[in-house]
Design an enzyme around this catalytic site. Structure first.
Site, PDB file in Angstrom:
ATOM      1  N   GLY A  31       1.004  -1.145   0.044  1.00 51.85           N
ATOM      2  CA  GLY A  31      -0.014   0.070   0.108  1.00 51.85           C
ATOM      3  C   GLY A  31       0.990   1.152   0.058  1.00 51.85           C
ATOM      4  O   GLY A  31       2.004   1.190  -0.433  1.00 51.85           O
ATOM      5  N   TYR A  32       0.266   2.317   0.262  1.00 50.55           N
ATOM      6  CA  TYR A  32       0.700   3.672   0.308  1.00 50.55           C
ATOM      7  C   TYR A  32       1.466   3.811  -1.080  1.00 50.55           C
ATOM      8  O   TYR A  32       2.504   4.035  -1.256  1.00 50.55           O
ATOM      9  CB  TYR A  32       1.798   3.924   1.375  1.00 50.55           C
ATOM     10  CG  TYR A  32       1.738   5.415   1.805  1.00 50.55           C
ATOM     11  CD1 TYR A  32       0.523   5.944   2.598  1.00 50.55           C
ATOM     12  CD2 TYR A  32       2.800   6.182   1.476  1.00 50.55           C
ATOM     13  CE1 TYR A  32       0.317   7.106   2.805  1.00 50.55           C
ATOM     14  CE2 TYR A  32       2.727   7.514   1.958  1.00 50.55           C
ATOM     15  CZ  TYR A  32       1.343   8.088   2.523  1.00 50.55           C
ATOM     16  OH  TYR A  32       1.492   9.453   2.912  1.00 50.55           O
ATOM     17  N   GLU A  35       4.197   6.211  -7.834  1.00 51.60           N
ATOM     18  CA  GLU A  35       4.175   6.032  -9.417  1.00 51.60           C
ATOM     19  C   GLU A  35       5.129   4.622  -9.418  1.00 51.60           C
ATOM     20  O   GLU A  35       4.850   4.115 -10.707  1.00 51.60           O
ATOM     21  CB  GLU A  35       4.976   7.379 -10.099  1.00 51.60           C
ATOM     22  CG  GLU A  35       4.043   8.294 -10.013  1.00 51.60           C
ATOM     23  CD  GLU A  35       4.326   9.381  -9.012  1.00 51.60           C
ATOM     24  OE1 GLU A  35       4.626   9.001  -7.769  1.00 51.60           O
ATOM     25  OE2 GLU A  35       3.939  10.363  -9.199  1.00 51.60           O
ATOM     26  N   HIS A  37       4.631   1.944  -7.874  1.00 52.93           N
ATOM     27  CA  HIS A  37       3.278   0.837  -7.773  1.00 52.93           C
ATOM     28  C   HIS A  37       2.494   0.891  -9.054  1.00 52.93           C
ATOM     29  O   HIS A  37       2.126   0.034  -9.879  1.00 52.93           O
ATOM     30  CB  HIS A  37       2.644   0.919  -6.528  1.00 52.93           C
ATOM     31  CG  HIS A  37       3.196   0.796  -5.369  1.00 52.93           C
ATOM     32  ND1 HIS A  37       3.664   1.724  -4.494  1.00 52.93           N
ATOM     33  CD2 HIS A  37       3.754  -0.193  -4.884  1.00 52.93           C
ATOM     34  CE1 HIS A  37       3.951   1.207  -3.545  1.00 52.93           C
ATOM     35  NE2 HIS A  37       4.341   0.074  -3.649  1.00 52.93           N
ATOM     36  N   LYS A 149      13.553  -1.562  -8.130  1.00 57.00           N
ATOM     37  CA  LYS A 149      14.216  -1.273  -7.124  1.00 57.00           C
ATOM     38  C   LYS A 149      14.597  -2.050  -6.027  1.00 57.00           C
ATOM     39  O   LYS A 149      15.634  -2.083  -5.513  1.00 57.00           O
ATOM     40  CB  LYS A 149      13.262   0.158  -6.593  1.00 57.00           C
ATOM     41  CG  LYS A 149      14.183   0.740  -5.236  1.00 57.00           C
ATOM     42  CD  LYS A 149      13.366   2.089  -5.022  1.00 57.00           C
ATOM     43  CE  LYS A 149      12.272   1.748  -4.029  1.00 57.00           C
ATOM     44  NZ  LYS A 149      12.649   1.276  -2.857  1.00 57.00           N
ATOM     45  N   GLN A 153      14.894  -8.565  -3.861  1.00 57.46           N
ATOM     46  CA  GLN A 153      13.504  -9.301  -3.687  1.00 57.46           C
ATOM     47  C   GLN A 153      13.097  -9.937  -5.035  1.00 57.46           C
ATOM     48  O   GLN A 153      12.663 -10.892  -4.955  1.00 57.46           O
ATOM     49  CB  GLN A 153      12.641  -8.324  -3.283  1.00 57.46           C
ATOM     50  CG  GLN A 153      11.214  -8.577  -3.256  1.00 57.46           C
ATOM     51  CD  GLN A 153      10.191  -7.498  -2.818  1.00 57.46           C
ATOM     52  OE1 GLN A 153      10.199  -7.345  -1.387  1.00 57.46           O
ATOM     53  NE2 GLN A 153       9.413  -6.883  -3.406  1.00 57.46           N
ATOM     54  N   SER A 185       9.849   5.541  -3.468  1.00 57.03           N
ATOM     55  CA  SER A 185       9.567   4.613  -2.355  1.00 57.03           C
ATOM     56  C   SER A 185       8.541   5.245  -1.332  1.00 57.03           C
ATOM     57  O   SER A 185       8.675   6.506  -1.120  1.00 57.03           O
ATOM     58  CB  SER A 185      10.909   4.407  -1.657  1.00 57.03           C
ATOM     59  OG  SER A 185      10.838   3.919  -0.534  1.00 57.03           O
TER      60      SER A 185
END
Ligand code: PAF
Length: 283
Positions: A31-32, A35, A37, A149, A153, A185
């Site tokens: 969430g939050y 751009e 995402h 980024k 992961q 971020s």
């Protein structure tokens, strides 16, 4: 925009879509949204008939000294952004819904988790892999989208998918940056005005390293020194790590003979920011 918080309900929706022959793209998030995402959601919409965005601040990937409770949240804004960028459904489970009462099974990708962020965040990637596998099992997407980024992961999730024969295609999408170069971020919102200005040093130091590589430098320690010197010139910045690693194995390299990832993590007081670039060796 439909929103589901129960696993049973979202599975019903997905069964309906699958019976109608739709392909499903999945964007897992905490969430939050920014751009970075929304670029993933747009890409997912381009590649698939339907797009599911999960919004779940996953407790198992936070360490004891990391502030889970204060992680920024804004579901209303997130919902608007998902709708505007092509999301069809939001999945917002509670921690109880995701983990039940006594979870005992975890996914650990030992090797790739030791370096880079894994060294300063023990257990972090175990939490990430566990929740991502659970989300894949619930959503059964055709494709899932992750930002470059979080390069480590992304590499770890690709390895998990390969090792566990998961029937999903993992798609990495480019880093989205602010006008001054700072990688987008959710954590940027923690920065004071002064820290925010200073944080440009991350992308600037990487740009210097990239130029040096393009000019033929192949000594990893020299690349690290270039980055270190630039970051050290900024009094508010404190280096967590600067590493040059093999792009696939994420193992440290000394002499650069193959494709690499140059990755950094820098503290601004309690806020830790990461950035990276990959560099292909012409053969
Ligand atoms: O990158 C993130 O936001 C999280 O690590 C993820 C992949 C959503 C898992 O919680």
């Amino acid at each position: 925009m439909e929103s589901f918080s129960s696993i049973k309900d979202i599975k019903n929706k997905i069964s309906q879509w699958k019976s109608e022959g739709y392909s499903i793209g999945f964007v897992p998030t905490m969430g939050y949204l920014h751009e970075g995402h929304t670029s993933l959601i747009q890409r997912a919409k381009k590649d698939n008939d339907k797009v599911i965005v999960s919004i779940f601040v996953n407790p198992t990937q936070f360490g004891p000294n990391e502030d889970l409770d204060n992680y920024p949240r804004d579901l209303e804004r997130d919902t608007e952004l998902c709708t505007a960028n092509g999301g069809d459904v939001i999945f917002t489970p509670s921690a109880k819904e995701m983990y039940g009462d006594n979870p005992c099974a975890y996914v650990d990708i030992k090797e790739l988790s030791q370096e880079l962020c894994g060294a300063s965040r023990p257990g972090h990637f175990r939490g990430v892999c566990t929740v991502v596998l659970k989300l894949f099992n619930i959503i059964t997407p055709d494709r899932a989208y992750f930002g470059e980024k979080d390069a480590q992961q992304l590499a770890i999730i690709k390895k998990m998918v390969l090792d566990l024969n998961l029937p999903v295609e993992i798609i990495g999408c480019p880093i989205v940056r602010e006008a001054d170069g700072l990688a987008k971020s959710s954590r940027n919102t923690y920065l004071s005005n002064e820290q925010r200005k200073a944080a440009v040093v991350l992308s600037q130091s990487l740009a210097l390293a990239k130029t040096s590589l393009e000019n033929g430098e192949r000594d990893a320690n020299k690349i690290i020194s270039i980055i270190n010197e630039k970051i050290s010139s900024e009094p508010l910045a404190k280096v967590d790590y600067i590493q040059v690693v093999d792009l696939k194995s994420l193992k440290t390299v000394n002499s650069i003979t193959d494709d690499i990832l140059v990755a950094i993590a820098v503290h601004f007081d309690k806020t830790r920011l990461i950035d990276n670039f990959s560099f292909q060796i012409k053969k």
